[in-house]
Design a protein around this motif. Structure first.
Motif, short mmCIF file in Angstrom:
data_model
loop_
_atom_site.label_atom_id
_atom_site.label_comp_id
_atom_site.label_asym_id
_atom_site.label_seq_id
_atom_site.Cartn_x
_atom_site.Cartn_y
_atom_site.Cartn_z
N SER A 94 0.82 -1.21 0.00
CA SER A 94 0.00 0.00 0.00
C SER A 94 0.85 1.26 0.00
O SER A 94 0.47 2.25 -0.61
N GLY A 105 -0.30 1.75 -3.59
CA GLY A 105 -1.69 1.99 -3.26
C GLY A 105 -2.41 0.66 -3.15
O GLY A 105 -2.17 -0.26 -3.93
N LYS A 138 -9.29 5.94 -5.52
CA LYS A 138 -9.45 5.90 -6.97
C LYS A 138 -10.59 4.99 -7.38
O LYS A 138 -11.23 5.20 -8.40
N LYS A 186 -14.66 7.41 -8.29
CA LYS A 186 -13.67 8.09 -7.46
C LYS A 186 -14.34 8.60 -6.19
O LYS A 186 -15.40 9.24 -6.24
N ASP A 233 -4.17 6.10 -2.13
CA ASP A 233 -2.82 6.34 -2.62
C ASP A 233 -1.80 6.09 -1.52
O ASP A 233 -2.12 5.74 -0.40
N ARG A 234 -0.52 6.28 -1.87
CA ARG A 234 0.56 5.88 -0.98
C ARG A 234 0.65 6.69 0.31
O ARG A 234 1.31 6.28 1.26
N SER A 235 -0.03 7.85 0.37
CA SER A 235 0.03 8.65 1.59
C SER A 235 -0.81 8.06 2.72
O SER A 235 -0.64 8.41 3.88
#
Length: 405
Positions: A27, A31, A70, A133, A198-200
């Motif tokens: 992740s 992600g 997403k 989304k 997302d990666r955050s």
């Protein structure tokens, strides 16, 4: 040498498989699925809509995800059903106002490629990915159509959010609210939404508690529960490291002996409501006041023993657990001097034992400095047991974000 290498790589593959199923790897780089919204399911009551079920009706639930995504997928539960439940069609759309949705945003939801599904008793189903989304803090409408009469319903009562029910017929694709004639403050069958984050996003943190976690006495349809406010803080104050906040609050829930209409006790529901959530990393635990109020004979020792069991189970699952002190309740129904002494003893243990991975002093944040056994009036909903909207916001503000991250 060759055998050692084989054993080494076999162990690595097993470990990676375990972590992948929990959503703990990949992740941060690419992600992955993360829980964006959840609620704790309960058994149907002995009477009322959860016992009566639905017949040729559309049920439109409104929920607010806590992180962007997403794509999305939903989870439907027949955990407490006595017989299979057949849902003929499911759609999701962006919510506009009450039962209205935004035209053009509706998407069909399938399960294993099928629109019509049957969920056996005691089971859950996760949908296929949906290309919609998701924006955090913007509400979604999930519409379910059941053609045939259902039996009793797995649900979450006292949702502090209205669900809209049609008079008759399939209205999952209707963007207008005209067909939805009835409102119920409950969620039916829908117990979770995941998003492709997302990666955050570093995972999800679950809040387990009773009516205060559930948000009782906060403004209906406003998402003013303290876990909602906490999600806003996390995502607004840290752009590089985010967490989703999932709500496992159940109104009236107990640590030890929980009545039929108060959900399973906290220890019994850990696996379903916490450990099985997608990409869960930790738990904020705030519970015990109902046990004190309803069972003054327990005393602090029995309550602390149960909390220790919950802490141990979380640590065995590899999760961190943060404990919240019990809020004031003098002036409310069922207040007793003996109960107050127990609350103080439990809070002293939460503050000083070091048993939790971190401590949140909700009691200190909410109490009146001049009358510390009572709420500060500006945070009191009026029943002297639950906060109002401002009080719930204060609870979220009292949490040290660096601790939970």
């Amino acid at each position: 040498m060759g055998r050692r290498v084989y054993i080494f790589f076999t162990i690595i593959i097993i470990i990676l498989s375990i972590y992948a199923t929990r959503g703990w790897i990949f992740s941060n780089k690419l992600g992955d699925w993360v829980g964006a919204w959840s609620t704790s399911m309960q058994a149907p009551f002995t009477e009322g809509i959860s016992q009566e079920g639905f017949d040729n009706q559309t049920i439109r639930s409104i929920i607010q995800p806590h992180i962007d995504g997403k794509k999305m997928r939903i989870r439907l539960s027949n955990e407490f059903g006595s017989s299979p439940i057949t849902i003929d069609e499911v759609q999701v759309a962006a919510s506009k106002n009450e039962a209205e949705t935004i035209p053009g945003t509706d998407r069909k939801v399938t399960f294993g490629g099928e629109e019509k599904i049957t969920i056996p008793p005691g089971r859950k189903l996760v949908s296929d990915p949906v290309s919609l989304k998701v924006n955090r803090m913007e509400e979604l409408a999930v519409s379910l159509y059941v053609r045939e009469p259902t039996a009793s319903v797995t649900w979450h009562p006292l949702s502090i959010q209205e669900t809209y029910i049609s008079a008759s017929g399939n209205h999952v694709s209707d963007s207008s609210a005209s067909a939805f004639k009835k409102k119920e403050e409950a969620w039916f069958w829908l117990d979770g939404v995941d998003v492709m984050a997302d990666r955050s996003v570093k995972g999800s943190i679950v809040v387990m508690g009773s009516s205060i976690a559930n948000g009782n006495y906060s403004t209906v349809n406003a998402d003013h529960r303290w876990p909602d406010y906490l999600a806003q803080r996390i995502n607004q104050e840290s752009e590089k490291s985010k967490l989703s906040v999932l709500n496992a609050g159940v109104s009236g829930n107990h640590l030890i002996n929980s009545g039929a209409e108060r959900g399973e006790n906290a220890l019994a529901r850990l696996e379903r409501d916490v450990f099985s959530e997608t990409a869960v990393t930790s738990l904020i635990f705030h519970q015990g006041l109902n046990d004190i109020r309803h069972h003054p004979e327990y005393g602090a020792e029995k309550i602390i023993k149960r909390i220790k069991e919950i802490i141990q189970d979380c640590h065995e699952e590899g999760l961190k657990i943060y404990g919240g002190t019990l809020t004031p309740y003098k002036g409310s129904s069922m207040y007793t001097k003996e109960g107050e002494e127990t609350r103080q003893a439990v809070n002293d243990w939460i503050r000083n034992s070091g048993a939790f991975d971190g401590m949140i002093d909700f009691d200190k944040a909410m109490r009146d400095p001049d009358q510390p056994k009572r709420y500060l009036p500006e945070y009191d909903s009026g029943d002297h047991l639950h906060p109002n909207d401002l009080g719930y916001k204060k609870m979220a503000e009292s949490i040290d974000l660096s601790m939970i991250k």
